[in-house]
Motif scaffolding. Structure first.
Motif, PDB file in Angstrom:
ATOM      1  N   GLN A 121       0.681  -1.188  -0.040  1.00 39.13           N
ATOM      2  CA  GLN A 121       0.056  -0.135  -0.098  1.00 39.13           C
ATOM      3  C   GLN A 121       0.657   1.150  -0.070  1.00 39.13           C
ATOM      4  O   GLN A 121       0.268   2.486  -0.582  1.00 39.13           O
ATOM      5  N   ASP A 122       1.861   1.166   0.545  1.00 41.48           N
ATOM      6  CA  ASP A 122       2.997   2.297   0.711  1.00 41.48           C
ATOM      7  C   ASP A 122       4.108   2.508  -0.482  1.00 41.48           C
ATOM      8  O   ASP A 122       4.954   3.370  -0.412  1.00 41.48           O
ATOM      9  N   ASP A 123       3.879   1.587  -1.440  1.00 39.95           N
ATOM     10  CA  ASP A 123       4.924   1.450  -2.325  1.00 39.95           C
ATOM     11  C   ASP A 123       4.855   3.150  -3.180  1.00 39.95           C
ATOM     12  O   ASP A 123       3.946   3.531  -3.809  1.00 39.95           O
ATOM     13  N   VAL A 124       5.831   3.647  -2.894  1.00 37.78           N
ATOM     14  CA  VAL A 124       6.034   5.051  -3.394  1.00 37.78           C
ATOM     15  C   VAL A 124       5.888   5.219  -4.835  1.00 37.78           C
ATOM     16  O   VAL A 124       5.195   6.186  -5.539  1.00 37.78           O
ATOM     17  N   GLN A 125       6.359   4.169  -5.806  1.00 36.97           N
ATOM     18  CA  GLN A 125       6.463   4.422  -7.091  1.00 36.97           C
ATOM     19  C   GLN A 125       5.261   4.043  -7.645  1.00 36.97           C
ATOM     20  O   GLN A 125       4.612   4.598  -8.742  1.00 36.97           O
ATOM     21  N   VAL A 126       4.609   3.020  -7.178  1.00 30.66           N
ATOM     22  CA  VAL A 126       3.149   2.895  -7.690  1.00 30.66           C
ATOM     23  C   VAL A 126       2.243   3.845  -7.389  1.00 30.66           C
ATOM     24  O   VAL A 126       1.390   4.251  -8.120  1.00 30.66           O
ATOM     25  N   ARG A 127       2.307   4.455  -6.169  1.00 32.57           N
ATOM     26  CA  ARG A 127       1.428   5.505  -5.771  1.00 32.57           C
ATOM     27  C   ARG A 127       1.799   6.762  -6.757  1.00 32.57           C
ATOM     28  O   ARG A 127       0.608   7.479  -7.116  1.00 32.57           O
ATOM     29  N   GLY A 128       2.898   7.171  -7.015  1.00 31.79           N
ATOM     30  CA  GLY A 128       3.052   8.033  -7.994  1.00 31.79           C
ATOM     31  C   GLY A 128       2.597   8.008  -9.235  1.00 31.79           C
ATOM     32  O   GLY A 128       1.967   8.664 -10.031  1.00 31.79           O
ATOM     33  N   PHE A 129       2.700   6.520  -9.755  1.00 27.77           N
ATOM     34  CA  PHE A 129       2.213   6.128 -11.028  1.00 27.77           C
ATOM     35  C   PHE A 129       0.573   6.222 -11.149  1.00 27.77           C
ATOM     36  O   PHE A 129       0.233   6.920 -12.258  1.00 27.77           O
ATOM     37  N   LEU A 130      -0.089   5.868 -10.122  1.00 26.88           N
ATOM     38  CA  LEU A 130      -1.381   5.849 -10.227  1.00 26.88           C
ATOM     39  C   LEU A 130      -1.952   7.437 -10.094  1.00 26.88           C
ATOM     40  O   LEU A 130      -2.735   7.823 -10.800  1.00 26.88           O
ATOM     41  N   ALA A 131      -1.314   8.231  -9.317  1.00 24.59           N
ATOM     42  CA  ALA A 131      -1.418   9.643  -9.243  1.00 24.59           C
ATOM     43  C   ALA A 131      -1.170  10.251 -10.542  1.00 24.59           C
ATOM     44  O   ALA A 131      -2.080  11.044 -11.144  1.00 24.59           O
ATOM     45  N   ALA A 132      -0.160   9.826 -11.211  1.00 24.06           N
ATOM     46  CA  ALA A 132      -0.017  10.172 -12.634  1.00 24.06           C
ATOM     47  C   ALA A 132      -1.076  10.063 -13.632  1.00 24.06           C
ATOM     48  O   ALA A 132      -1.196  10.591 -14.765  1.00 24.06           O
ATOM     49  N   LEU A 133      -1.704   8.874 -13.518  1.00 23.62           N
ATOM     50  CA  LEU A 133      -2.834   8.525 -14.316  1.00 23.62           C
ATOM     51  C   LEU A 133      -3.933   9.099 -13.981  1.00 23.62           C
ATOM     52  O   LEU A 133      -5.349   8.924 -14.631  1.00 23.62           O
ATOM     53  N   GLY A 134      -3.985   9.994 -12.706  1.00 23.15           N
ATOM     54  CA  GLY A 134      -5.105  10.690 -12.568  1.00 23.15           C
ATOM     55  C   GLY A 134      -6.170   9.885 -11.511  1.00 23.15           C
ATOM     56  O   GLY A 134      -7.023  10.373 -11.364  1.00 23.15           O
ATOM     57  N   LEU A 135      -5.597   8.890 -10.885  1.00 24.48           N
ATOM     58  CA  LEU A 135      -6.232   8.030  -9.952  1.00 24.48           C
ATOM     59  C   LEU A 135      -5.897   8.454  -8.491  1.00 24.48           C
ATOM     60  O   LEU A 135      -4.760   8.645  -8.254  1.00 24.48           O
ATOM     61  N   ASP A 136      -6.689   7.940  -7.666  1.00 23.41           N
ATOM     62  CA  ASP A 136      -6.525   8.208  -6.275  1.00 23.41           C
ATOM     63  C   ASP A 136      -5.977   6.872  -5.438  1.00 23.41           C
ATOM     64  O   ASP A 136      -6.356   5.760  -5.770  1.00 23.41           O
ATOM     65  N   PRO A 137      -4.585   7.162  -5.427  1.00 20.20           N
ATOM     66  CA  PRO A 137      -3.724   5.826  -4.809  1.00 20.20           C
ATOM     67  C   PRO A 137      -4.383   5.261  -3.516  1.00 20.20           C
ATOM     68  O   PRO A 137      -4.479   4.211  -3.596  1.00 20.20           O
ATOM     69  N   ASP A 138      -4.969   6.084  -2.770  1.00 18.64           N
ATOM     70  CA  ASP A 138      -5.584   5.437  -1.762  1.00 18.64           C
ATOM     71  C   ASP A 138      -6.810   4.619  -1.986  1.00 18.64           C
ATOM     72  O   ASP A 138      -6.722   3.462  -1.294  1.00 18.64           O
ATOM     73  N   ALA A 139      -7.738   4.880  -3.024  1.00 15.43           N
ATOM     74  CA  ALA A 139      -8.602   4.227  -3.387  1.00 15.43           C
ATOM     75  C   ALA A 139      -8.157   2.984  -4.109  1.00 15.43           C
ATOM     76  O   ALA A 139      -8.973   1.918  -3.867  1.00 15.43           O
ATOM     77  N   ILE A 140      -7.394   3.011  -4.909  1.00 16.91           N
ATOM     78  CA  ILE A 140      -6.829   2.003  -5.957  1.00 16.91           C
ATOM     79  C   ILE A 140      -6.160   0.903  -4.716  1.00 16.91           C
ATOM     80  O   ILE A 140      -6.129  -0.360  -5.059  1.00 16.91           O
ATOM     81  N   LEU A 141      -5.392   1.211  -3.816  1.00 16.15           N
ATOM     82  CA  LEU A 141      -4.652   0.439  -2.933  1.00 16.15           C
ATOM     83  C   LEU A 141      -5.354   0.380  -1.644  1.00 16.15           C
ATOM     84  O   LEU A 141      -4.578  -0.570  -1.018  1.00 16.15           O
ATOM     85  N   ALA A 142      -6.493   0.318  -1.655  1.00 15.96           N
ATOM     86  CA  ALA A 142      -7.259   0.133  -0.272  1.00 15.96           C
ATOM     87  C   ALA A 142      -7.319  -1.339  -0.153  1.00 15.96           C
ATOM     88  O   ALA A 142      -7.506  -1.978  -1.016  1.00 15.96           O
ATOM     89  N   ALA A 143      -6.983  -1.719   1.216  1.00 13.92           N
ATOM     90  CA  ALA A 143      -7.110  -3.256   1.678  1.00 13.92           C
ATOM     91  C   ALA A 143      -8.565  -3.677   1.469  1.00 13.92           C
ATOM     92  O   ALA A 143      -9.509  -2.952   1.390  1.00 13.92           O
TER      93      ALA A 143
END
Length: 153
Positions: free
Chosen positions: A131-153
């Protein structure tokens, strides 16, 4: 400050008799000072040392050190999310094609920079994502997605 330190276990080993034995020995020493031809009184070495030092007022009983406090448990690792769940959520958000294009999936390795190739290889090799993978979170944000929503458990 008291001059003699004895461990609690040693003190307890006298079973409540140390004070009286010291007092009795001090009296015997005093009586011996005026005696002639009599042997000096004898006691356990600790009793003698305490009496000769001035009595129990000169004693500090030392408790054993407390057991060390266990270290705080390490913080729990962030939950891992199956990559399939992430892919499905990206797809439901309508961003799967954008994600594949950004990862340059299908493009020859030679056309990619080392950083782009590493990102793609990491993505393709992963079966779970922290959930805290910085690279994936940045990638999702760059796509215009909410990393918290996509990576929610």
């Amino acid at each position: 400050m008291p001059g003699i330190e004895i461990a609690r276990a040693v003190y307890d080993g006298f079973a409540g008799t140390l004070e009286q034995r010291v007092a009795d020995f001090a009296v015997a020493l005093e009586a011996h000072r005026t005696s002639v031809g009599l042997p000096a009184p004898v006691e356990a070495p600790l009793v003698e040392a305490i009496a000769r030092a001035g009595g129990m007022d000169e004693v500090t009983i030392v408790d054993p050190p407390a057991p060390p406090t266990p270290p705080d448990p390490s913080p729990a690792a962030p939950p891992l999310i199956p990559k399939l769940v992430v892919v499905e959520r990206v797809g439901i958000a309508g961003k799967l094609r954008d994600a594949r294009a950004a990862l340059k999936i299908g493009r020859p390795d030679a056309e990619l920079s080392d950083a782009e190739l590493l990102l793609r290889e990491r993505w393709e090799a992963a079966s779970t994502i922290a959930q805290d993978d910085v690279q994936v979170r940045g990638f999702l944000a760059a796509l215009g997605l909410d990393p918290d929503a996509i990576l929610a458990a």
